[in-house]
Design a protein around this motif. Sequence first.
Motif, PDB file in Angstrom:
ATOM      1  N   GLU A  31       1.011  -1.133  -0.207  1.00  0.00           N
ATOM      2  CA  GLU A  31       0.061  -0.067   0.110  1.00  0.00           C
ATOM      3  C   GLU A  31       0.796   1.129   0.050  1.00  0.00           C
ATOM      4  O   GLU A  31       0.367   2.362   0.196  1.00  0.00           O
ATOM      5  CB  GLU A  31      -1.007   0.060   1.174  1.00  0.00           C
ATOM      6  N   ASN A  32       2.317   1.117   0.047  1.00  0.00           N
ATOM      7  CA  ASN A  32       3.184   2.311   0.016  1.00  0.00           C
ATOM      8  C   ASN A  32       3.326   2.599  -1.240  1.00  0.00           C
ATOM      9  O   ASN A  32       4.256   2.131  -2.189  1.00  0.00           O
ATOM     10  CB  ASN A  32       4.399   1.850   0.769  1.00  0.00           C
ATOM     11  N   LEU A  33       2.760   3.951  -1.648  1.00  0.00           N
ATOM     12  CA  LEU A  33       3.013   4.112  -3.123  1.00  0.00           C
ATOM     13  C   LEU A  33       4.665   4.633  -3.440  1.00  0.00           C
ATOM     14  O   LEU A  33       4.923   4.183  -4.559  1.00  0.00           O
ATOM     15  CB  LEU A  33       2.260   5.485  -3.483  1.00  0.00           C
ATOM     16  N   SER A  34       5.437   4.905  -2.433  1.00  0.00           N
ATOM     17  CA  SER A  34       6.908   5.251  -2.708  1.00  0.00           C
ATOM     18  C   SER A  34       7.469   4.113  -2.971  1.00  0.00           C
ATOM     19  O   SER A  34       8.195   3.836  -3.712  1.00  0.00           O
ATOM     20  CB  SER A  34       7.285   6.004  -1.582  1.00  0.00           C
ATOM     21  N   ALA A  35       7.078   3.028  -2.121  1.00  0.00           N
ATOM     22  CA  ALA A  35       7.872   1.666  -2.236  1.00  0.00           C
ATOM     23  C   ALA A  35       7.356   1.029  -3.715  1.00  0.00           C
ATOM     24  O   ALA A  35       8.258   0.778  -4.342  1.00  0.00           O
ATOM     25  CB  ALA A  35       7.361   0.507  -1.336  1.00  0.00           C
ATOM     26  N   TRP A  36       6.212   1.357  -4.080  1.00  0.00           N
ATOM     27  CA  TRP A  36       5.796   0.564  -5.448  1.00  0.00           C
ATOM     28  C   TRP A  36       6.533   1.649  -6.473  1.00  0.00           C
ATOM     29  O   TRP A  36       6.883   0.808  -7.380  1.00  0.00           O
ATOM     30  CB  TRP A  36       4.272   0.868  -5.539  1.00  0.00           C
ATOM     31  N   THR A  37       6.482   2.648  -6.439  1.00  0.00           N
ATOM     32  CA  THR A  37       7.102   3.523  -7.499  1.00  0.00           C
ATOM     33  C   THR A  37       8.730   3.382  -7.712  1.00  0.00           C
ATOM     34  O   THR A  37       9.211   2.939  -8.638  1.00  0.00           O
ATOM     35  CB  THR A  37       6.817   4.965  -7.181  1.00  0.00           C
ATOM     36  N   ALA A  68      19.657  -0.926 -10.327  1.00  0.00           N
ATOM     37  CA  ALA A  68      18.572  -1.446 -10.050  1.00  0.00           C
ATOM     38  C   ALA A  68      18.516  -2.237  -8.681  1.00  0.00           C
ATOM     39  O   ALA A  68      17.626  -1.973  -8.057  1.00  0.00           O
ATOM     40  CB  ALA A  68      18.378  -2.905 -11.132  1.00  0.00           C
ATOM     41  N   ALA A  69      19.964  -2.719  -8.161  1.00  0.00           N
ATOM     42  CA  ALA A  69      20.014  -3.235  -6.744  1.00  0.00           C
ATOM     43  C   ALA A  69      19.390  -2.119  -5.851  1.00  0.00           C
ATOM     44  O   ALA A  69      18.729  -2.403  -4.766  1.00  0.00           O
ATOM     45  CB  ALA A  69      21.160  -3.754  -6.669  1.00  0.00           C
ATOM     46  N   VAL A  70      20.199  -0.935  -5.938  1.00  0.00           N
ATOM     47  CA  VAL A  70      19.709   0.247  -5.307  1.00  0.00           C
ATOM     48  C   VAL A  70      18.309   0.465  -5.085  1.00  0.00           C
ATOM     49  O   VAL A  70      17.540   0.673  -4.060  1.00  0.00           O
ATOM     50  CB  VAL A  70      20.754   1.551  -5.768  1.00  0.00           C
ATOM     51  N   ARG A  71      17.744   0.433  -6.281  1.00  0.00           N
ATOM     52  CA  ARG A  71      16.322   0.837  -6.099  1.00  0.00           C
ATOM     53  C   ARG A  71      15.314  -0.221  -5.293  1.00  0.00           C
ATOM     54  O   ARG A  71      14.426   0.122  -4.669  1.00  0.00           O
ATOM     55  CB  ARG A  71      15.669   0.988  -7.532  1.00  0.00           C
ATOM     56  N   PHE A  72      15.805  -1.464  -5.484  1.00  0.00           N
ATOM     57  CA  PHE A  72      15.021  -2.650  -5.143  1.00  0.00           C
ATOM     58  C   PHE A  72      15.300  -2.204  -3.186  1.00  0.00           C
ATOM     59  O   PHE A  72      14.343  -2.609  -2.604  1.00  0.00           O
ATOM     60  CB  PHE A  72      15.501  -3.902  -5.455  1.00  0.00           C
ATOM     61  N   GLY A  73      16.640  -2.211  -3.000  1.00  0.00           N
ATOM     62  CA  GLY A  73      16.898  -1.946  -1.820  1.00  0.00           C
ATOM     63  C   GLY A  73      16.188  -0.953  -0.831  1.00  0.00           C
ATOM     64  O   GLY A  73      15.585  -1.113   0.077  1.00  0.00           O
ATOM     65  N   GLU A  74      15.987   0.173  -1.784  1.00  0.00           N
ATOM     66  CA  GLU A  74      15.294   1.378  -1.236  1.00  0.00           C
ATOM     67  C   GLU A  74      13.885   1.140  -1.059  1.00  0.00           C
ATOM     68  O   GLU A  74      13.096   1.190   0.110  1.00  0.00           O
ATOM     69  CB  GLU A  74      15.348   2.637  -2.477  1.00  0.00           C
ATOM     70  N   ALA A  75      13.087   0.373  -1.895  1.00  0.00           N
ATOM     71  CA  ALA A  75      11.699  -0.205  -2.004  1.00  0.00           C
ATOM     72  C   ALA A  75      11.596  -1.114  -0.820  1.00  0.00           C
ATOM     73  O   ALA A  75      10.439  -0.996   0.095  1.00  0.00           O
ATOM     74  CB  ALA A  75      11.349  -0.749  -3.286  1.00  0.00           C
ATOM     75  N   ALA A  76      12.605  -1.934  -0.486  1.00  0.00           N
ATOM     76  CA  ALA A  76      12.393  -2.737   0.450  1.00  0.00           C
ATOM     77  C   ALA A  76      12.549  -2.206   1.928  1.00  0.00           C
ATOM     78  O   ALA A  76      11.671  -2.535   2.851  1.00  0.00           O
ATOM     79  CB  ALA A  76      13.602  -3.885   0.773  1.00  0.00           C
ATOM     80  N   ARG A  77      13.294  -1.189   2.152  1.00  0.00           N
ATOM     81  CA  ARG A  77      13.333  -0.343   3.304  1.00  0.00           C
ATOM     82  C   ARG A  77      12.070   0.626   3.389  1.00  0.00           C
ATOM     83  O   ARG A  77      11.632   0.692   4.400  1.00  0.00           O
ATOM     84  CB  ARG A  77      14.621   0.741   3.138  1.00  0.00           C
ATOM     85  N   LEU A  78      11.377   0.852   2.375  1.00  0.00           N
ATOM     86  CA  LEU A  78      10.140   1.762   2.372  1.00  0.00           C
ATOM     87  C   LEU A  78       8.961   0.697   2.907  1.00  0.00           C
ATOM     88  O   LEU A  78       8.141   1.187   3.445  1.00  0.00           O
ATOM     89  CB  LEU A  78       9.841   2.469   1.161  1.00  0.00           C
ATOM     90  N   ASP A  79       9.051  -0.563   2.421  1.00  0.00           N
ATOM     91  CA  ASP A  79       7.908  -1.510   2.781  1.00  0.00           C
ATOM     92  C   ASP A  79       8.704  -2.762   3.108  1.00  0.00           C
ATOM     93  O   ASP A  79       8.904  -3.927   2.334  1.00  0.00           O
ATOM     94  CB  ASP A  79       6.851  -1.773   1.990  1.00  0.00           C
ATOM     95  N   ALA A  80       9.037  -3.022   4.476  1.00  0.00           N
ATOM     96  CA  ALA A  80       9.977  -4.237   4.810  1.00  0.00           C
ATOM     97  C   ALA A  80       8.913  -5.436   4.981  1.00  0.00           C
ATOM     98  O   ALA A  80       9.574  -6.502   5.135  1.00  0.00           O
ATOM     99  CB  ALA A  80      10.288  -3.856   6.414  1.00  0.00           C
ATOM    100  N   ARG A  81       7.652  -5.116   4.725  1.00  0.00           N
ATOM    101  CA  ARG A  81       6.445  -6.481   4.799  1.00  0.00           C
ATOM    102  C   ARG A  81       6.432  -6.877   3.314  1.00  0.00           C
ATOM    103  O   ARG A  81       5.435  -7.604   3.217  1.00  0.00           O
ATOM    104  CB  ARG A  81       5.512  -6.133   5.503  1.00  0.00           C
ATOM    105  N   TRP A  82       7.018  -6.251   2.334  1.00  0.00           N
ATOM    106  CA  TRP A  82       6.881  -6.713   0.857  1.00  0.00           C
ATOM    107  C   TRP A  82       7.832  -7.383   0.386  1.00  0.00           C
ATOM    108  O   TRP A  82       9.138  -6.859   0.406  1.00  0.00           O
ATOM    109  CB  TRP A  82       6.605  -5.307   0.030  1.00  0.00           C
ATOM    110  N   SER A  83       7.616  -8.629  -0.024  1.00  0.00           N
ATOM    111  CA  SER A  83       8.698  -9.345  -0.588  1.00  0.00           C
ATOM    112  C   SER A  83       9.348  -9.125  -1.963  1.00  0.00           C
ATOM    113  O   SER A  83      10.613  -9.362  -2.426  1.00  0.00           O
ATOM    114  CB  SER A  83       8.256 -11.102  -0.590  1.00  0.00           C
ATOM    115  N   ALA A  84       8.739  -8.520  -2.791  1.00  0.00           N
ATOM    116  CA  ALA A  84       8.872  -8.270  -4.301  1.00  0.00           C
ATOM    117  C   ALA A  84      10.288  -7.461  -4.442  1.00  0.00           C
ATOM    118  O   ALA A  84      10.858  -8.023  -5.191  1.00  0.00           O
ATOM    119  CB  ALA A  84       7.887  -7.315  -4.827  1.00  0.00           C
TER     120      ALA A  84
END
Length: 190
Positions: A31-37, A68-84
């Motif tokens: 539900e975290n739009l920043s994580a999704w983006t 790409a790895a940096v972006r995925f890492g940022e998204a993981a920090r923004l939503d730690a409950r999201w596995s993607a």
Amino acid sequence: SLADSVAARLRQLMGRVGRDIDLRARRASTENLSAWTTFQRGRQLRDRVDSLLAAGKGATVSPVLDSAAVRFGEAARLDARWSAPVVGRAFVALTRARLLDAAPVRAAQWLDSTEALATAALAIDDTDADAYEARGAARAERLRIGLVPATGVQAAKDLAEADLVEATRLNPTQASAWNVLSMLAYSGAD
């Protein structure tokens, strides 16, 4: 060599189809739009890597994979409950390993990272087909490039198959998992 080239191209094409099909399900997972983006930016970079590889520009992909790895890492920090995003990082590591199959020690390190990230993603969501695929593909890659001692080949093949079968059970449209599974069966590593 030709079979490896065709298999690599199929992996690339089938991976794109599978990712596109999976897109809507992934969006519903956060539900975290920043994580999704941020995650989408990582995926775009990963897709760019596929395009560069298809164009024979493999030497230029390292900085794109880093981004790409940096972006995925940022998204993981923004939503730690999201596995993607964790799975995204696993696939970046897997891509690096596949690019290094002529350097087995370095490839093994990236495959270790792939498996660890996929396992971490499964700790977040044990129904993530992509996580099973990443881990199974890393295990299959170990077999393909000869990183498994002869005495452990069957056990390694069984573990890879189990993950890939689970990926396809959870998502029957997981085209790239089907591809790796078929290559594993074709390899005759019995």
